[in-house]
Motif scaffolding. Sequence first.
Motif, PDB file in Angstrom:
ATOM      1  N   ILE A  11       0.887  -1.260   0.067  1.00 65.26           N
ATOM      2  CA  ILE A  11       0.141  -0.039  -0.076  1.00 65.26           C
ATOM      3  C   ILE A  11       0.973   1.301   0.101  1.00 65.26           C
ATOM      4  O   ILE A  11       0.387   2.338  -0.100  1.00 65.26           O
ATOM      5  N   SER A  12       2.249   1.092   0.163  1.00 68.32           N
ATOM      6  CA  SER A  12       3.024   2.188  -0.051  1.00 68.32           C
ATOM      7  C   SER A  12       3.081   2.607  -1.364  1.00 68.32           C
ATOM      8  O   SER A  12       3.594   3.698  -1.727  1.00 68.32           O
ATOM      9  N   PHE A  13       2.865   1.865  -2.432  1.00 66.63           N
ATOM     10  CA  PHE A  13       2.864   2.214  -3.901  1.00 66.63           C
ATOM     11  C   PHE A  13       1.422   2.951  -3.974  1.00 66.63           C
ATOM     12  O   PHE A  13       0.301   2.246  -3.731  1.00 66.63           O
ATOM     13  N   ASN A  14       1.465   4.057  -4.580  1.00 71.63           N
ATOM     14  CA  ASN A  14       0.220   4.813  -5.185  1.00 71.63           C
ATOM     15  C   ASN A  14      -0.196   4.051  -6.416  1.00 71.63           C
ATOM     16  O   ASN A  14       0.488   4.402  -7.371  1.00 71.63           O
ATOM     17  N   THR A  15      -1.283   3.436  -6.633  1.00 69.10           N
ATOM     18  CA  THR A  15      -1.668   2.762  -7.856  1.00 69.10           C
ATOM     19  C   THR A  15      -2.853   3.220  -8.304  1.00 69.10           C
ATOM     20  O   THR A  15      -3.728   2.329  -8.785  1.00 69.10           O
ATOM     21  N   GLN A  16      -3.316   4.396  -7.850  1.00 68.27           N
ATOM     22  CA  GLN A  16      -4.676   4.609  -8.400  1.00 68.27           C
ATOM     23  C   GLN A  16      -4.895   4.703  -9.827  1.00 68.27           C
ATOM     24  O   GLN A  16      -4.172   4.879 -10.697  1.00 68.27           O
ATOM     25  N   SER A  17      -5.777   3.921 -10.389  1.00 67.50           N
ATOM     26  CA  SER A  17      -6.429   4.216 -11.937  1.00 67.50           C
ATOM     27  C   SER A  17      -7.031   5.344 -12.245  1.00 67.50           C
ATOM     28  O   SER A  17      -7.474   5.865 -11.471  1.00 67.50           O
ATOM     29  N   ASP A  18      -7.363   5.487 -13.625  1.00 65.28           N
ATOM     30  CA  ASP A  18      -7.786   6.716 -13.966  1.00 65.28           C
ATOM     31  C   ASP A  18      -8.867   6.431 -15.198  1.00 65.28           C
ATOM     32  O   ASP A  18      -8.523   5.640 -16.247  1.00 65.28           O
ATOM     33  N   TYR A  19      -9.986   6.612 -15.026  1.00 64.79           N
ATOM     34  CA  TYR A  19     -11.313   6.452 -15.957  1.00 64.79           C
ATOM     35  C   TYR A  19     -10.932   7.207 -17.159  1.00 64.79           C
ATOM     36  O   TYR A  19     -11.309   6.500 -18.176  1.00 64.79           O
ATOM     37  N   TYR A  20     -10.510   8.311 -17.162  1.00 66.20           N
ATOM     38  CA  TYR A  20     -10.202   8.801 -18.475  1.00 66.20           C
ATOM     39  C   TYR A  20      -8.892   8.825 -19.131  1.00 66.20           C
ATOM     40  O   TYR A  20      -8.806   9.506 -20.051  1.00 66.20           O
ATOM     41  N   SER A  21      -7.940   7.956 -18.914  1.00 65.71           N
ATOM     42  CA  SER A  21      -6.740   7.845 -19.507  1.00 65.71           C
ATOM     43  C   SER A  21      -7.043   6.873 -20.655  1.00 65.71           C
ATOM     44  O   SER A  21      -7.776   6.127 -20.718  1.00 65.71           O
ATOM     45  N   THR A  22      -6.112   7.265 -21.837  1.00 65.13           N
ATOM     46  CA  THR A  22      -6.105   6.477 -22.983  1.00 65.13           C
ATOM     47  C   THR A  22      -5.006   5.476 -22.972  1.00 65.13           C
ATOM     48  O   THR A  22      -4.699   4.811 -24.010  1.00 65.13           O
TER      49      THR A  22
END
Length: 411
Positions: A11-22
């Motif tokens: 959890i020390s890695f920030n791995t948020q994904s992004d709905y709007y990324s291509t």
Amino acid sequence: MKIENRFLKYISFNTQSDYYSTTTPSTACQKELAEFLVEEMRILGLVNVHMSEYGVVYGTIPSNNDHQGDVIGFIAHMDTSPDASGENIHPQVIRDYDGKRITLHDDFILDPQEFTDLQKVIGHDLITTDGTTLLGADDKAGIAIIMSMAEYMFKHPEFKHNDIQIAFTPDEEVGRGTEHFDIETFHADYAYTIDGGDINEFYFENFNAYQVLVEITGKSIHPGSAKNKMINSLEVAQTFNQLLPIQQRPEFTEGYEGFHHLNHMQGTCEKTRLEYIVRNHDYLKLKNQINDFKRIQAYLNSLYGYELVDVTIHEQYLNMKDVLKDYPEIVEQVEIAMQDVGLHPTIVPIRGGTDGARLSYQGLPCPNLGTGGFYCHGPYEFVSITMMKKGVELLLRLIRNNVYEKQDIPF
């Protein structure tokens, strides 16, 4: 390594994904965790370990019993939800939880009267947030369980098993976790996603899921001369949303009840965009929900006399139950293994989806197992270390039972 330390590292890695990324994966930070996992898997003796160009991590724990038994796969996802920050997580470890309120930060309090799942984990060791971010148990608890299983098997070569396939996917939270999953490379007879709540629960049915995009094109006129001319798309958007059945909003539903959820709205007087997710376990009921959007579109376009409202509908995933009903043994062996390790197996419909839903339709039957994580996607998220440990035991038992059954060895 203790499972809690492994989880805290992930959890020390920030791995948020992004709905709007291509891009794929949708965020480059997910590859940082992927690279870490690749190295860790190699240290633990896995073979064929690699990260694909699309950020999916694969590896095999090689058979040590002359390939007797099924080839079982275990899958978890690396990304966390875009709905809340996953950066600079400051976890709190609580030993032997006493059943009382837990203060996270200022007015953020985990109260067992409101967050009733806390009543299930009295006496457990827990990890919570500090109230400023999500935790990441969805689904780094699943990764920690799988990797702790792999570590046990590495340290105990006397534990007999066939090939065990492991995969970690990006972008599950934005519905793209299996877009580039290579089932042929994975080469499992069936798999389990490790991505859920109470460790006593397992899941082989989920929502049918659609995304509905509503675009409203108004007529922007200076408000000083707007009478009988302006059509404010923001006002029309509010009307559109109010015409949908209020009791089908998620805050009024549970169990098998479907919902529509307005999860994003942005606009101006001239143009407004509404984004909905629509869910139901019953496909026919889901189609009726979709038809509500079409009826409102037709009504408003007729009322205003032009194509004011445009509705676009996208299928996201379907109920894996319609596939898994043809593989009852995969579900039955979970129930047996749970009982063997002292759990109380409870079949629960997923009020959401997993990578397993899409994989099942792609030819890899894939029910879902819990991790001990609760209230994901926000600051009230917590995980039971005690349940994570039991999750490792459950996976090992699934593997052991499969080999013993194939070899007809009593135990």
